[in-house]
Each structure stands twice: as C-alpha cells, then as structure tokens.
Design a protein around this motif. Structure first.
Motif, PDB file in Angstrom:
ATOM      1  N   VAL A  54       0.849  -1.194   0.000  1.00 59.31           N
ATOM      2  CA  VAL A  54       0.000   0.000   0.000  1.00 59.31           C
ATOM      3  C   VAL A  54       0.888   1.248   0.000  1.00 59.31           C
ATOM      4  CG1 VAL A  54      -1.686   1.313   1.343  1.00 59.31           C
ATOM      5  CG2 VAL A  54      -1.885  -1.186   1.158  1.00 59.31           C
ATOM      6  N   GLU A  55       0.563   2.202  -0.889  1.00 65.58           N
ATOM      7  CA  GLU A  55       1.392   3.396  -1.053  1.00 65.58           C
ATOM      8  C   GLU A  55       0.817   4.644  -0.385  1.00 65.58           C
ATOM      9  OE1 GLU A  55       2.673   3.732  -5.294  1.00 65.58           O
ATOM     10  OE2 GLU A  55       1.608   1.820  -5.442  1.00 65.58           O
ATOM     11  N   GLN A  56      -0.492   4.693  -0.184  1.00 63.48           N
ATOM     12  CA  GLN A  56      -1.127   5.847   0.454  1.00 63.48           C
ATOM     13  C   GLN A  56      -2.367   5.359   1.191  1.00 63.48           C
ATOM     14  OE1 GLN A  56      -0.391   9.491  -0.811  1.00 63.48           O
ATOM     15  NE2 GLN A  56       0.029   9.152  -2.971  1.00 63.48           N
ATOM     16  N   VAL A  57      -2.732   6.087   2.254  1.00 63.53           N
ATOM     17  CA  VAL A  57      -3.869   5.660   3.076  1.00 63.53           C
ATOM     18  C   VAL A  57      -4.717   6.869   3.484  1.00 63.53           C
ATOM     19  CG1 VAL A  57      -4.618   4.352   5.101  1.00 63.53           C
ATOM     20  CG2 VAL A  57      -2.442   3.785   4.002  1.00 63.53           C
ATOM     21  N   PRO A  58      -5.786   7.190   2.767  1.00 64.20           N
ATOM     22  CA  PRO A  58      -6.764   8.170   3.262  1.00 64.20           C
ATOM     23  C   PRO A  58      -7.700   7.502   4.264  1.00 64.20           C
ATOM     24  CG  PRO A  58      -7.305   7.496   1.019  1.00 64.20           C
ATOM     25  CD  PRO A  58      -6.055   6.772   1.383  1.00 64.20           C
ATOM     26  N   VAL A  59      -7.902   8.154   5.401  1.00 59.50           N
ATOM     27  CA  VAL A  59      -8.705   7.578   6.484  1.00 59.50           C
ATOM     28  C   VAL A  59      -9.799   8.572   6.874  1.00 59.50           C
ATOM     29  CG1 VAL A  59      -8.662   6.496   8.749  1.00 59.50           C
ATOM     30  CG2 VAL A  59      -6.591   6.470   7.340  1.00 59.50           C
ATOM     31  N   GLY A  60     -11.042   8.115   6.860  1.00 57.57           N
ATOM     32  CA  GLY A  60     -12.165   8.991   7.184  1.00 57.57           C
ATOM     33  C   GLY A  60     -12.759   8.711   8.557  1.00 57.57           C
ATOM     34  N   TYR A  61     -13.049   9.775   9.302  1.00 59.38           N
ATOM     35  CA  TYR A  61     -13.733   9.685  10.594  1.00 59.38           C
ATOM     36  C   TYR A  61     -14.198  11.086  10.959  1.00 59.38           C
ATOM     37  CZ  TYR A  61      -9.232  11.456  12.280  1.00 59.38           C
ATOM     38  OH  TYR A  61      -8.098  12.209  12.465  1.00 59.38           O
ATOM     39  N   CYS A  62     -15.138  11.177  11.888  1.00 58.44           N
ATOM     40  CA  CYS A  62     -15.679  12.479  12.298  1.00 58.44           C
ATOM     41  C   CYS A  62     -15.498  12.803  13.771  1.00 58.44           C
ATOM     42  CB  CYS A  62     -17.175  12.560  11.958  1.00 58.44           C
ATOM     43  SG  CYS A  62     -17.549  12.524  10.192  1.00 58.44           S
ATOM     44  N   PHE A  63     -15.433  11.817  14.637  1.00 58.94           N
ATOM     45  CA  PHE A  63     -15.541  12.075  16.068  1.00 58.94           C
ATOM     46  C   PHE A  63     -14.283  11.773  16.872  1.00 58.94           C
ATOM     47  CE2 PHE A  63     -19.976  11.524  14.699  1.00 58.94           C
ATOM     48  CZ  PHE A  63     -20.506  12.706  15.172  1.00 58.94           C
ATOM     49  N   GLN A  64     -13.184  11.505  16.214  1.00 56.08           N
ATOM     50  CA  GLN A  64     -11.945  11.292  16.940  1.00 56.08           C
ATOM     51  C   GLN A  64     -10.978  12.448  16.691  1.00 56.08           C
ATOM     52  OE1 GLN A  64     -13.597   8.427  15.633  1.00 56.08           O
ATOM     53  NE2 GLN A  64     -14.140   8.071  17.774  1.00 56.08           N
ATOM     54  N   ALA A  65      -9.899  12.464  17.446  1.00 54.89           N
ATOM     55  CA  ALA A  65      -8.953  13.573  17.390  1.00 54.89           C
ATOM     56  C   ALA A  65      -8.060  13.500  16.154  1.00 54.89           C
ATOM     57  CB  ALA A  65      -8.089  13.579  18.652  1.00 54.89           C
ATOM     58  N   SER A  66      -7.372  14.596  15.896  1.00 57.81           N
ATOM     59  CA  SER A  66      -6.435  14.674  14.776  1.00 57.81           C
ATOM     60  C   SER A  66      -5.399  13.560  14.863  1.00 57.81           C
ATOM     61  CB  SER A  66      -5.744  16.042  14.794  1.00 57.81           C
ATOM     62  OG  SER A  66      -4.831  16.151  13.727  1.00 57.81           O
ATOM     63  N   THR A  67      -5.041  13.037  13.719  1.00 53.97           N
ATOM     64  CA  THR A  67      -4.104  11.911  13.529  1.00 53.97           C
ATOM     65  C   THR A  67      -4.645  10.585  14.059  1.00 53.97           C
ATOM     66  OG1 THR A  67      -2.726  12.177  15.541  1.00 53.97           O
ATOM     67  CG2 THR A  67      -2.108  13.475  13.608  1.00 53.97           C
ATOM     68  N   ALA A  68      -5.927  10.508  14.342  1.00 56.43           N
ATOM     69  CA  ALA A  68      -6.510   9.212  14.673  1.00 56.43           C
ATOM     70  C   ALA A  68      -6.376   8.256  13.492  1.00 56.43           C
ATOM     71  CB  ALA A  68      -7.981   9.362  15.059  1.00 56.43           C
ATOM     72  N   GLY A  69      -6.307   8.812  12.291  1.00 56.63           N
ATOM     73  CA  GLY A  69      -6.108   7.969  11.124  1.00 56.63           C
ATOM     74  C   GLY A  69      -4.796   7.209  11.185  1.00 56.63           C
ATOM     75  N   GLN A  70      -3.741   7.895  11.629  1.00 55.31           N
ATOM     76  CA  GLN A  70      -2.461   7.208  11.784  1.00 55.31           C
ATOM     77  C   GLN A  70      -2.540   6.130  12.848  1.00 55.31           C
ATOM     78  OE1 GLN A  70      -2.748  10.379  10.957  1.00 55.31           O
ATOM     79  NE2 GLN A  70      -0.845  11.284  10.207  1.00 55.31           N
ATOM     80  N   ARG A  71      -3.134   6.478  13.989  1.00 54.37           N
ATOM     81  CA  ARG A  71      -3.228   5.499  15.081  1.00 54.37           C
ATOM     82  C   ARG A  71      -3.949   4.242  14.609  1.00 54.37           C
ATOM     83  NH1 ARG A  71      -3.092   1.881  17.605  1.00 54.37           N
ATOM     84  NH2 ARG A  71      -3.294   1.497  19.847  1.00 54.37           N
ATOM     85  N   ALA A  72      -4.985   4.442  13.807  1.00 52.74           N
ATOM     86  CA  ALA A  72      -5.740   3.295  13.303  1.00 52.74           C
ATOM     87  C   ALA A  72      -4.944   2.514  12.270  1.00 52.74           C
ATOM     88  CB  ALA A  72      -7.057   3.775  12.710  1.00 52.74           C
ATOM     89  N   ALA A  73      -4.359   3.204  11.305  1.00 59.01           N
ATOM     90  CA  ALA A  73      -3.627   2.532  10.229  1.00 59.01           C
ATOM     91  C   ALA A  73      -2.394   1.804  10.751  1.00 59.01           C
ATOM     92  CB  ALA A  73      -3.230   3.544   9.154  1.00 59.01           C
ATOM     93  N   TYR A  74      -1.805   2.291  11.827  1.00 59.30           N
ATOM     94  CA  TYR A  74      -0.617   1.646  12.388  1.00 59.30           C
ATOM     95  C   TYR A  74      -0.895   0.208  12.830  1.00 59.30           C
ATOM     96  CZ  TYR A  74       1.829   6.184  12.572  1.00 59.30           C
ATOM     97  OH  TYR A  74       2.432   7.373  12.264  1.00 59.30           O
ATOM     98  N   GLU A  75      -2.164  -0.115  13.052  1.00 52.24           N
ATOM     99  CA  GLU A  75      -2.509  -1.490  13.399  1.00 52.24           C
ATOM    100  C   GLU A  75      -2.251  -2.451  12.244  1.00 52.24           C
ATOM    101  OE1 GLU A  75      -3.687  -2.773  16.433  1.00 52.24           O
ATOM    102  OE2 GLU A  75      -2.957  -0.798  17.092  1.00 52.24           O
ATOM    103  N   LEU A  76      -2.195  -1.915  11.025  1.00 57.67           N
ATOM    104  CA  LEU A  76      -1.969  -2.741   9.841  1.00 57.67           C
ATOM    105  C   LEU A  76      -0.498  -2.841   9.475  1.00 57.67           C
ATOM    106  CD1 LEU A  76      -4.948  -1.327   7.754  1.00 57.67           C
ATOM    107  CD2 LEU A  76      -4.880  -3.494   9.013  1.00 57.67           C
ATOM    108  N   GLY A  77       0.299  -1.900   9.975  1.00 55.26           N
ATOM    109  CA  GLY A  77       1.727  -1.918   9.682  1.00 55.26           C
ATOM    110  C   GLY A  77       2.350  -0.561   9.904  1.00 55.26           C
TER     111      GLY A  77
END
Length: 412
Positions: A54-77
């Motif tokens: 995977v080369e890029q990861v857009p992550v969508g959410y509304c109710f969590q804090a900034s960079t929650a996308g990174q915290r979530a994606a880090y579970e995959l690698g």
C-alpha cells in the motif's frame, strides 16, 4: 487457456473490501483502531496483498482527534506511508475513497487503501464539534433555512431538518406517511440477510408507523442509528491488477463525482433543497455523463437513507422517477427484489447502521460483493452495474458508479 482482464484507459479498480459488523455503540469493549485492524485486514486479505504494498492511506472519521487515522492505520503496519485524515460529515467515507481513486487514476499510486471508521456514543446526534451553539456550527446556514420556515424545536436537529423536508414533500406532492414508512420496512427486511447489519429484525409498515415518534412524520424505525464500525477498500491501478493476477476480483470504478452546495440549495428556502437533493442530482448527472451510462443501466443501488425521506429524495435526484413520484415508486415495489432496482440490499443506513466515517466505504463493500456475486441470500440476480450515493450536510454529495468486469480469453 490463459485469461486476462481487458482494461480501458486510465482506470481505478476495487480489488478488495472488508468491514466489521456495525453495532450499537458500547456493545463491545473495543477501540477504533481495533475496528480498523479488522476491516483493513479483511480488505487486504480479500485483495490478496500485504500492507507493505500500500502506497497511500486516506482515512475517514468524524468524532476522533487529529491523527486518529495514523493510530488506526498503524494497526496494519508501520511502513511510513502517507496517511491522510479526512472529515466530510456523513460523506466522509466516500470522500476517502474518492481520494484513493484520484491517486490511482492520476498515476500517483498503484495501490491505495481507503479506510473509514467511527466510534460513537449512544443517543441521537447533536450538532457535533460546535457543542450545541448553532451560531458557530458549519451547518448554521442550513438550520437557518429550516428555522425560518418551520421554527426550531427541541428534537434532534438532524431529524428535525429531514423531518421538515418530509413535511414539505407531503404538502407539495401528496406523499403519505405510509410511503415514508415503506422505505423503513423495505430496508429492515433487506438487512435480515446481512450478517454485518446492526439490526436484522423485520417490520411491517404499520409497525414502522407505530414506533416511537422522533420528529413528525419520522418515527424511530425510519431513522438511522448511531453505530460503531469500520470499512475498508483497496483501490488499484490496471498495472497493479495485471501484475498481481487480480482480474477475476476487481470491480471497475467507472465514474465518480462530488458536489457541494450551490445557490440552488438555499434559494428556495426549502428543507428539501437544503438537505441535499440539488447536490445529489448534480453529482449523478456528472457521473452519468462521464460514464456514458444512465440510471436505466444500473442494477443495484446503495444510497444514503439517513432518514426515510432522504431515500425518496434520492430516487428523484438519481433520475429513478420525477420529482414527487418517489413515494409511489417505493410503494410499487420497484426498489426491492423483483422490481426495477434493488435499493439498499444491505439494509441501508436505517438498518445496517451509520458509523459516519465508515458508511460510504461500507456501501462500496456491499456493491463489490453484489457485482462479484458474493452477497449470499441478499444477492441481486445478474447484478453488473452498481451505484453508491453518500451525502453529508454542510455539505457534500458523492456518487460512484461501479461495474463488474469479467476476464476474457485471449483471442476471443
């Protein structure tokens, strides 16, 4: 004989999808990153690839804090890939998917993972980050239109603005409460066959009408619930699909468009317009034009039924019927199995659930399964073309057209 997939031009393809079951908030003791690990892992497994590709990861959410996308994606690698945090109200998931498609179609990346998730709280949605002060809310102008015509009551604001749109539709076109309830009955019936749905109970129109009032004429069983859940989609290029032998798995993103509010949204002073029918109509028009296809070519639809009235308004916006005829359309059976289209075979937002950041990608997961013939008891027979519609107040409307491509023999 070797089989290859014939691709047409610079296109993006869905190669893998995954999602969690959508659940009532606080049902399980899990965090948003746990949801993403499950949904993202399923999507990667479905595509048969590793996260390292995977080369890029857009992550969508509304109710969590900034960079929650990174915290979530880090579970995959932990590969150092760019992660983009996306927030576009209820259209957040489809916005993340749109970024993934643009990266691939633009030749920037060959493999992008779109993620969407939400961990919500129980109860009706309030006004979001503004803490209840509608003067500073991003949707203050929208609610202002509602208040000018209908006043502002103590009911949940999103239910109020869509409920007022329903009242206007009833007054202008003669739409009945039973026709509105028929949307809820249909979608609850569809979700009985969806193991990912938050609700799997079947209700009659009378039972829908008799459920707890939320904002007249809407009752509880015509309103989408708050939900926890995540969804994911792997978007790839032609060369990536060919290199990895994914021809039998991919579904083509034929066309996609996003629109935001225009003068038409506010000029009429109508809640029908301010909740997004003009945005949806324009997004659909652009998609049909780019694809060279129309609603008559579509077999299965996943649309944004946050409230029953929005399904009816979206029928009109997509060109499934003329303005004012949507109540009769659902009542006729044209939008369920055996009818002209099957709309929301997943159960839609009303019954499958509505974790805001995941909703748009979950629609794509359902359509991908339908177009591959993998939807089990809810399979739409012969489905080849699917349409997703995802909308958010404030506003954004995203329409996506998918088509199943089948591998053909060389020399055929």
């Amino acid at each position: 004989m070797e089989r290859v997939l014939i691709f047409r031009g610079m296109k993006a393809y869905i190669a893998g999808v995954g999602m969690t079951r959508f659940e009532k908030p606080e049902t399980r003791d899990w965090q948003y990153w746990d949801m993403v690990r499950e949904a993202g892992g399923k999507a990667l497994g479905d595509a048969g690839i590793a996260y390292t590709e995977v080369e890029q990861v857009p992550v969508g959410y509304c109710f969590q804090a900034s960079t929650a996308g990174q915290r979530a994606a880090y579970e995959l690698g932990l590969t150092g890939v760019p992660v983009y945090n996306v927030n576009n109200n209820c259209a957040t998931g489809s916005t993340a998917l749109m970024l993934a498609r643009q990266f691939v179609e633009g030749g920037i990346s060959d493999c992008v993972l779109a993620l969407g998730f939400e961990k919500m709280t129980r109860g009706s949605l309030g006004s979001g980050a503004d803490g209840g002060d509608f003067r500073s809310s991003p949707v203050a102008r929208h609610y202002g239109v509602m208040a000018a015509r209908h006043g502002f009551e103590a009911t949940p604001p999103t239910a109020q603005i869509f409920g007022d749109a329903a009242r206007e539709h009833m007054e202008k076109y003669g739409t009945t409460e039973a026709q509105l309830a028929a949307v809820g009955a249909k979608n609850h019936r569809h979700s009985a066959h969806n193991p990912y749905a938050q609700f799997q109970d079947v209700y009659t129109v009378d039972e829908i009408l008799a459920s707890r009032p939320v904002h007249r004429p809407l009752t509880k069983l015509q309103c989408s619930p708050t939900s926890d859940g995540a969804a994911a989609a792997v978007v790839v290029s032609e060369r990536f699909a060919q290199r990895h032998g994914l021809g039998d798995r991919v579904v083509e993103i034929v066309a996609q468009a996003m629109t935001t509010d225009t003068e038409e949204s506010f000029a009429s002073g109508s809640c029908i317009d301010v909740v997004g029918r003009p945005m949806s109509r324009e997004a659909a028009r652009r998609v049909y034009e780019r694809a060279g296809l129309g609603i008559e070519d579509v077999d299965v639809v996943e649309l944004h039924d946050c409230f029953s009235i929005n399904e009816l308004l979206t029928y009109e916006a997509l060109g499934m019927c003329v303005a004012g005829e949507s109540g009769k359309l659902v009542e006729s059976g044209a939008t369920t199995y055996g009818g002209r289209w099957v709309v929301n075979p997943s159960g839609g937002l009303i019954s499958k659930g509505h974790p805001l950041g995941a909703t748009g990608i979950a629609q794509i997961a359902e359509l991908t399964w339908q177009l591959r013939g993998e939807a089990g008891a809810r399979q739409v027979p012969g489905a080849r073309v699917g349409l997703a519609h995802n909308i958010g107040l404030g506003g954004a409307a995203v329409v996506t057209l998918l088509r199943a491509d089948r591998p053909v023999a060389l020399g055929a």
